[in-house]
Design a protein around this motif. Structure first.
Motif, PDB file in Angstrom:
ATOM      1  N   GLY A  91       6.994 -10.863 -11.757  1.00 56.80           N
ATOM      2  CA  GLY A  91       7.407 -10.764  -9.955  1.00 56.80           C
ATOM      3  C   GLY A  91       6.766 -11.409  -8.581  1.00 56.80           C
ATOM      4  O   GLY A  91       6.832 -13.075  -9.522  1.00 56.80           O
ATOM      5  N   GLN A  92       7.524 -11.079  -6.995  1.00 57.79           N
ATOM      6  CA  GLN A  92       7.054 -12.258  -6.306  1.00 57.79           C
ATOM      7  C   GLN A  92       5.805 -12.223  -6.178  1.00 57.79           C
ATOM      8  O   GLN A  92       5.135 -12.632  -5.348  1.00 57.79           O
ATOM      9  CB  GLN A  92       8.041 -12.109  -5.227  1.00 57.79           C
ATOM     10  N   GLY A  93       5.605 -11.485  -6.562  1.00 59.72           N
ATOM     11  CA  GLY A  93       3.575 -10.695  -5.798  1.00 59.72           C
ATOM     12  C   GLY A  93       4.143  -9.406  -5.246  1.00 59.72           C
ATOM     13  O   GLY A  93       5.247  -9.647  -4.329  1.00 59.72           O
ATOM     14  N   THR A  94       2.882  -8.758  -3.861  1.00 60.07           N
ATOM     15  CA  THR A  94       2.462  -7.926  -3.205  1.00 60.07           C
ATOM     16  C   THR A  94       0.725  -7.903  -2.993  1.00 60.07           C
ATOM     17  O   THR A  94       0.145  -8.253  -3.873  1.00 60.07           O
ATOM     18  CB  THR A  94       2.899  -6.183  -3.518  1.00 60.07           C
ATOM     19  N   GLN A  95       0.788  -8.072  -1.688  1.00 62.61           N
ATOM     20  CA  GLN A  95      -0.102  -8.158  -1.155  1.00 62.61           C
ATOM     21  C   GLN A  95      -0.925  -7.104  -0.737  1.00 62.61           C
ATOM     22  O   GLN A  95      -0.251  -5.834  -0.254  1.00 62.61           O
ATOM     23  CB  GLN A  95      -0.291  -9.343   0.366  1.00 62.61           C
ATOM     24  N   VAL A  96      -2.312  -7.412  -1.320  1.00 65.07           N
ATOM     25  CA  VAL A  96      -2.936  -6.095  -1.575  1.00 65.07           C
ATOM     26  C   VAL A  96      -4.641  -6.679  -0.193  1.00 65.07           C
ATOM     27  O   VAL A  96      -4.996  -7.942  -0.462  1.00 65.07           O
ATOM     28  CB  VAL A  96      -4.014  -5.198  -2.609  1.00 65.07           C
ATOM     29  N   THR A  97      -4.514  -6.255   0.410  1.00 63.31           N
ATOM     30  CA  THR A  97      -5.960  -6.319   1.512  1.00 63.31           C
ATOM     31  C   THR A  97      -6.776  -4.211   1.572  1.00 63.31           C
ATOM     32  O   THR A  97      -6.776  -4.242   2.693  1.00 63.31           O
ATOM     33  CB  THR A  97      -5.366  -6.351   3.163  1.00 63.31           C
ATOM     34  N   VAL A  98      -7.584  -5.849   1.453  1.00 67.40           N
ATOM     35  CA  VAL A  98      -8.948  -4.166   1.026  1.00 67.40           C
ATOM     36  C   VAL A  98     -10.036  -5.062   2.551  1.00 67.40           C
ATOM     37  O   VAL A  98     -10.187  -5.143   2.250  1.00 67.40           O
ATOM     38  CB  VAL A  98      -9.925  -3.678  -0.279  1.00 67.40           C
ATOM     39  N   SER A  99     -10.519  -3.958   3.307  1.00 64.92           N
ATOM     40  CA  SER A  99     -10.620  -4.166   4.908  1.00 64.92           C
ATOM     41  C   SER A  99     -12.554  -3.145   4.087  1.00 64.92           C
ATOM     42  O   SER A  99     -12.558  -2.453   3.996  1.00 64.92           O
ATOM     43  CB  SER A  99     -10.118  -3.727   5.799  1.00 64.92           C
ATOM     44  N   SER A 100     -13.051  -4.390   4.259  1.00 63.35           N
ATOM     45  CA  SER A 100     -14.710  -3.413   4.802  1.00 63.35           C
ATOM     46  C   SER A 100     -15.323  -2.438   5.657  1.00 63.35           C
ATOM     47  O   SER A 100     -14.813  -2.332   6.913  1.00 63.35           O
ATOM     48  CB  SER A 100     -15.890  -4.737   4.244  1.00 63.35           C
TER      49      SER A 100
END
Length: 128
Positions: A119-128
């Motif tokens: 697939g083209q990918g999906t962004q996951v961002t986890v903030s602290s």
């Protein structure tokens, strides 16, 4: 030919949860395996986990074991990645992929080169 479309990524605080989906189309999936990989900036794409489409057998990277769960909906041809207890180091672009010819329904590969469609990918961002 197979088309894969990921969705469900986003921004979440550490300790939170997200569920990614991967909608697959183009051909039947009886004997394949499907996997999730991720790639953080400046790093190699790494294996997260995989599932046998026929048996539901799963395999996970040690870094996500106990926190992430892979499942699939055979009728809808959708792959899921439930991510719990997220950490900042889980931040990456997440990709789903198809292995057309896994060794057995209970032997899932964790090497990027073993997967044939992405697939083209999906962004996951986890903030602290």
């Amino acid at each position: 030919q197979v088309q894969l479309v990921e969705s469900g990524g986003g921004l979440v605080q550490a300790g939170g949860s997200l569920r990614l989906s991967c909608a697959a189309s183009g051909r039947t999936f009886g004997g394949v395996a499907m996997g999730w990989f991720r790639q953080a900036p400046g790093k190699e794409r790494e294996f997260v986990g995989a599932i046998s489409w026929s048996t539901g057998w799963t395999s996970y990277a040690d870094s996500v074991k106990g926190r992430f769960t892979i499942s699939r909906d055979n009728a809808k041809n959708i792959l899921y990645l439930q991510m719990n207890s997220l950490k900042p180091e889980d931040t990456a672009v997440y990709y789903c992929a198809v292995d057309r010819d896994p060794p057995t329904p209970y032997s899932l590969r964790n090497v990027r080169g073993s997967y044939d469609y992405w697939g083209q990918g999906t962004q996951v961002t986890v903030s602290s």
